[in-house]
Design a protein around this motif. Sequence first.
Motif, PDB file in Angstrom:
ATOM      1  N   LEU A 339      56.588  18.133  61.202  1.00 19.00           N
ATOM      2  CA  LEU A 339      56.061  16.906  61.810  1.00 19.00           C
ATOM      3  C   LEU A 339      55.232  16.092  60.820  1.00 19.00           C
ATOM      4  N   PRO A 340      54.194  16.654  60.193  1.00 23.05           N
ATOM      5  CA  PRO A 340      53.428  15.824  59.223  1.00 23.05           C
ATOM      6  C   PRO A 340      54.235  15.479  57.979  1.00 23.05           C
ATOM      7  N   ALA A 341      55.125  16.418  57.555  1.00 20.43           N
ATOM      8  CA  ALA A 341      55.929  16.129  56.359  1.00 20.43           C
ATOM      9  C   ALA A 341      56.838  14.933  56.601  1.00 20.43           C
ATOM     10  N   ALA A 342      57.459  14.879  57.787  1.00 19.87           N
ATOM     11  CA  ALA A 342      58.336  13.747  58.106  1.00 19.87           C
ATOM     12  C   ALA A 342      57.549  12.444  58.140  1.00 19.87           C
ATOM     13  N   LEU A 343      56.316  12.480  58.670  1.00 23.74           N
ATOM     14  CA  LEU A 343      55.486  11.279  58.702  1.00 23.74           C
ATOM     15  C   LEU A 343      55.107  10.840  57.297  1.00 23.74           C
ATOM     16  N   LEU A 344      54.821  11.831  56.425  1.00 21.32           N
ATOM     17  CA  LEU A 344      54.469  11.500  55.041  1.00 21.32           C
ATOM     18  C   LEU A 344      55.631  10.845  54.291  1.00 21.32           C
ATOM     19  N   PHE A 345      56.858  11.238  54.639  1.00 20.36           N
ATOM     20  CA  PHE A 345      58.032  10.674  53.977  1.00 20.36           C
ATOM     21  C   PHE A 345      58.478   9.350  54.595  1.00 20.36           C
ATOM     22  N   GLY A 346      57.674   8.817  55.477  1.00 20.68           N
ATOM     23  CA  GLY A 346      57.953   7.489  55.994  1.00 20.68           C
ATOM     24  C   GLY A 346      58.714   7.429  57.287  1.00 20.68           C
ATOM     25  N   LEU A 347      59.006   8.561  57.911  1.00 19.51           N
ATOM     26  CA  LEU A 347      59.706   8.530  59.191  1.00 19.51           C
ATOM     27  C   LEU A 347      58.737   8.150  60.306  1.00 19.51           C
ATOM     28  N   GLY A 348      59.258   7.533  61.344  1.00 24.54           N
ATOM     29  CA  GLY A 348      58.434   7.178  62.484  1.00 24.54           C
ATOM     30  C   GLY A 348      58.118   8.387  63.334  1.00 24.54           C
ATOM     31  N   TRP A 349      57.185   8.162  64.281  1.00 20.47           N
ATOM     32  CA  TRP A 349      56.789   9.258  65.151  1.00 20.47           C
ATOM     33  C   TRP A 349      57.983   9.826  65.920  1.00 20.47           C
ATOM     34  N   GLU A 350      58.848   8.945  66.362  1.00 19.71           N
ATOM     35  CA  GLU A 350      59.997   9.401  67.147  1.00 19.71           C
ATOM     36  C   GLU A 350      60.903  10.320  66.323  1.00 19.71           C
ATOM     37  N   ASP A 351      61.258   9.871  65.106  1.00 19.83           N
ATOM     38  CA  ASP A 351      62.137  10.692  64.259  1.00 19.83           C
ATOM     39  C   ASP A 351      61.447  11.988  63.831  1.00 19.83           C
ATOM     40  N   ALA A 352      60.148  11.918  63.575  1.00 18.19           N
ATOM     41  CA  ALA A 352      59.424  13.124  63.162  1.00 18.19           C
ATOM     42  C   ALA A 352      59.384  14.155  64.286  1.00 18.19           C
ATOM     43  N   LEU A 353      59.130  13.701  65.495  1.00 18.86           N
ATOM     44  CA  LEU A 353      59.110  14.623  66.632  1.00 18.86           C
ATOM     45  C   LEU A 353      60.483  15.238  66.883  1.00 18.86           C
ATOM     46  N   VAL A 354      61.540  14.438  66.767  1.00 15.74           N
ATOM     47  CA  VAL A 354      62.903  14.942  66.963  1.00 15.74           C
ATOM     48  C   VAL A 354      63.240  15.996  65.910  1.00 15.74           C
ATOM     49  N   ARG A 355      62.811  15.725  64.647  1.00 12.93           N
ATOM     50  CA  ARG A 355      63.082  16.690  63.567  1.00 12.93           C
ATOM     51  C   ARG A 355      62.357  18.020  63.844  1.00 12.93           C
ATOM     52  N   ALA A 356      61.102  17.982  64.276  1.00  8.65           N
ATOM     53  CA  ALA A 356      60.361  19.205  64.595  1.00  8.65           C
ATOM     54  C   ALA A 356      60.985  19.925  65.788  1.00  8.65           C
TER      55      ALA A 356
END
Length: 714
Positions: A339-356
């Motif tokens: 979740l934080p890694a996806a946010l750091l790489f520029g993904l939005g909250w929605e994409d980060a949550l889906v990835r986690a």
Amino acid sequence: MWCTSCALAVEGSLKRLEGVREVSVHYPSATLCISGTPAATQLSTLAAKVKRLGYRLTELEPVGDAHGRLESESRYLTLRLMVGSLFGMWTMLASLLIYAGALPSERVELVVAWVSGAFSLPVVLFAGMPFYRAGWRTLMAKRPGMDVLVSLGVIGAVMVSVWLLWRGSAEVYFDTAVMLIVLLLVGRLVETLCRHRGLKALDALTLPDRNIKVWQNERWVSLPVAEVAAEMRVELAPGELVALDGTLDESGWIDTASLTGESLPRHFQAGQAIYAGCRYLGTTPIVMQVSAGVGKRRLDRLCDEMRRYQAKKGELQKLADRFAAWLSPLAMVLALLTLPAALLFGLGWEDALVRALSVLVVACPCAVGLAVPLASLAGSGQAMQQGVALRDPAVLETLARIRSVAMDKTGTLTTGSHAVLHWQAREGADRQALQRKLRAAVAGSEHPLAQALARWASSLGDQQSEPCEEVNEVPGEGRRVKLSSGEWLSVGSASWMARQRIVLPDQAEDAALAFASQVMVADEAGWLATLYLSDQPVDDAEPSVKRLLASGYVVAMISGDRQGAVSWLGERVGLAREACYAQRSPEAKARLLQALPSPTLYVGDGLNDTLSLAAADVGIAPLNASEAAREGASAQLMTPGIGGVVKLLGIAKRTRRIMVQNLFFSALYNTLALGLVVLMAIPPLVAVLAMAASSLTVTINAARLAWAEPDEEG
């Protein structure tokens, strides 16, 4: 228990008890095997600890109760699966319309998305409840497993979907939560049915409850079989199934097919032991004295031992448990880091949550946890169907690697029943007359050689025999009888004949038949005939030994008998002379066995074989083995002969192959899937399908072993 994570939770909780040395919980059979101090292993102590996790611990249940439990579990799962399928179908349909862009406007898509969420509620709140309960229990036991991941995946999918709906987006993931629950329920139902099928292998060891006639208070009364105790006398009616172990008060014909697989009935003498599961075939009732009541019968012991030892795990199972134990915490840590890694790489909250969310879903270790237990259960069930009762199913792993097979002679490779190999008579003697006289002379004798002579005398020629007017017998030496014709006939050993001052001729055949037992026959004129008898090999000894040799095993016969008899039998069954070891003491047998290439397998039936059964990596007891041999063996043959050894080795090789296949592919799936889902975007629905497919693959692969025909060649 709900899954292998439940088993690991119970196991981990009990391991922390003071005084406990070893704990093993076998999920497919719901069995606990524990060792430790008497205080630590009291049922009350263990049950209280297990109850705090939300489970119930009882004494080992009867097979009938186990069937009832699994049927109840099947109904429990079926109901939830029906609810999940019915409401999930509409959830999936609504999601499909949104994904396909088949709706006229975004406003309609948003309405359909809310409808999708509404239909998912019964699935999430009712059908998925067992996952949440098991997840909470495993968290309490500090052993989070698959159910924690499933619960977090479902809750995460619902929360992300509700958050998206609140923001006005129709890109919801209710379908992911529904598919995760429904597909896992399908897998659990298939697992339960496979466990039920494996348990049915024990049905061959159970007998129906019924009333039997018992001699009590000077009269025959009808009592339930469970109330009949040892030393009581019971009546067997013609055609009746023997319900208890005991000894016959009189001789009779017994059909042992249900217990041994023998196609022909056997004639049992008075005082001879018979076991529950046989059938009396006489025409008039006979009486039997009970030696073991319900719960202590031979079948009961085999059944209980097999189910207790199912809880023990082999090396592959321990490896699978270790892998599943660290996979779940690792997945949760990866999900939290994603979740934080996806946010750091520029993904939005929605994409980060889906990835986690995808990380949680794809990491479920269900397939890893089931890889070995289901294969082991299927293999032991297949062995039982082929007439081999495994006291320890974990021994299948060792059996698959066996290099040497050693066997005892008498009672294992032979029937224990003598037969006439050769006979000589004085010049002019008539065979039919000899048989007729011999049949009369040995009638009624309980000596094994006399019984063998009676069979030979009845095999050919005139079946009429002369009655005896007088019988004088020296037990173990010989007998002298007076026939109805007034003629005297003597039958016995050469030494006994010599003491009777009967002149015996030099036997030209003696050297070639030195290993055989000799019986002399003399009449009033002197020596009449010499008969040579030997213990005969079991019917399948030669083909079984040849199959073992052809499969590359080192095969040896180790016996305490004379060299001549051992060499003769070895030649009959296809063993080289150097592979036949004679006149070996029990200690020498064990030392010789340990010198063979390992792992080793030993097959023996007697008290003198118990040391070798313990020294071997795997011990097998034949059908008519002594109590001591059965207790020391890992498996027991339930059919005559040694053909079950060949079948068992073939089943073991197939079982280990499937264990390795299941463990390799499930571990590979989880490792690769976790790596992929962290590095690239994988929709949660795809992760659900991949996880469920891996679990179903493991289950179906194990079921393939249970349903396939046995491969005797391995």
